[in-house]
Enzyme design. Sequence first.
Site: not given
Length: 648
Positions: A321, A519
């Site tokens: 990521d 997020e």
Amino acid sequence: MLAVLAGGALAVALLQPSSPAAGDDPLPYQDPTLPTAQRVSDLLGRMTLAEKIGQMTQAERIDVDADPSLITTNALGSVLSGGGSVPASNTPEAWADMVDRYQRAALDTRLGIPLIYGVDSVHGHGNLLGATVFPHNIGLGATRDPKLVEKIGHITAEETRASGPQWAFAPCVCVARDDRWGRTYESYGETPRLVKSMETSIDGLQGKPGQLDHADRVLATAKHFAGDGLTSYDESAAGTGAYPIDQGIDRVTRKEFDKLALSPYVPAIKKHHVGSVMPSFSSTDFNGGSTADAVKMHGNKQLITGWLKNQQKFKGFVITDWRGIRQLPGDYRAQVKAAVLAGIDMYMEPIQAPNNPTGWDEFIPTLTDLVGDGEVPMARIDDAVSRILKAKFDLGLFEHPLTDRTHIGDIGSKAHRAVARRAVAESQVLLRNKQRTLPLKAKDTVYVAGSNADNIGNQAGGWTLTWQGGSTNVVPGQTILDGIEKAAKGDVVYSVDASKRVPRKAVGVVVVGETPYAEGFGDVGGPQWAYDPGDAGQPRQKQTMELSKADKQAVRTVCARTVSCTVLVVSGRPMIIPPALLTQTDALVASWLPGSEGGGVADVLYGRSPFIGKLPVTWPRTVAQEPINVGDKQYNPLYRYGFGLSTR
Ligand code: GLC
């Protein structure tokens, strides 16, 4: 000296595998009639260490846009668009031209290995203005319609690949267990069974094995491996600017982890043949020890190499990521070593100046030194590069490296939007319907209010035009109010705060809910820094899972003055409906984040489509009940997992 030099030069020339000269017969790796494994092996054998490490390196477009030759000189294997990182003119043609410009730089390398371009097409190609924006995954989970989700994946792949990118960082196969998590809406639901059933999205994105080289397919990514949705809430972090739950620690037993975190990856690999996997920022702590015992997924060799690659025989590649390895312990050299030895194959190491001082430009020399010092074996490098090359051969990039624009005219087409509208309708969950308030009668006067009735940015949510999404992010499409105005035959009065007079005998529709986030910014108690360009320095709204004062007031006002009162909740997760407010409403609908086709909500409000949606997550009475999931011993939610009234 000369002889030595000549000899030396000669030796280097011999060492340096030969590269194809124009006009020569194709080398094996350039011959599409040969088996992929043979092409990979031939190409690998010709590559220098620098070219191999280049293939393992992913830059962000901002790092190379001004000077694509950086791709050539560093032999970069991949570039991505982070959320909101779009070409100056955000059109399909500009996207395709951009990707092709980078691709030509990659083809200028000695061996001409094509680039792979990744983007977060998590609810359609949300970064692209004019793309069809589908409901986020939580709404798709409510449809319980795997075939529809496959169709959505296919349209998403077509609109993504026609505009250049050949790789989508989707789907998230996360199982969201605590709705205070800012990424709850990226999950199809709270049970592995529901999430697995929705993995047909991978088939839509990739097609059947052997179809990846088609102009309407992309490589998919199962993410975030594993347990991103199982993290526990850290009360001490709430309100401090940190993420109280996103990227946290899974404090579960190994047995729970296997069931809730790992199990979705088995069909993703074995049944749907997902081509890439992205590790999670989160950590695991199976022994319930101190935080120090927690192991970051980006450094978890036992799960990445041991379980994913060796046990599950995953043949795709693992991509980190966003700068994920920099959360590992130790200095950068230690972080790179741990991640490479854990089994990660490609490194998303954006610089994205001025955000970071270094990125991939530090990764390349660091890994080169680790190999040179014998701390990372060449066999590990060859495993990583072979997996990446296989994906590129499967995508047909060696034969067709530039964008195939066959479908570019279908981006955002009526036909695509009709599928999105159907998904919106099927995702609506009817939670309350006193005296059959719904469906509404078209002839009735309708009074519409609430913060999310006429705001396409709010109804689309995060990962839309910008990373965080935004209330002022406008995409082509229909708001919920637009849909009501087209469906109603009687008068429609709109007043966001219900300040306008309510006509006699009007029925009321109040659309409440959340503002966009992504997020950790969506964590309850998460940071509110201004982040996206659209924020203009204004801090983001605090996310609480509670209705805003304005929305509560609008419900009270409208429900007191109308013949019937329907409340729609446009949000990325369940929101708390206070008991007093609930008794005032006649009908209550979970609308989730419908995306660009708000007309689908009007379709079920006016009975043109039936309500069939079922809750993909438990709907709590209070935030204090979180985490609350079906199967809990103490289970007393407002609405249980799987609930949904039907008007069939
Ligand atoms: C983000 C997300 C991940 C996304 C990646 C690239 O931090 O965690 O889901 O694919 O970065 O944008």
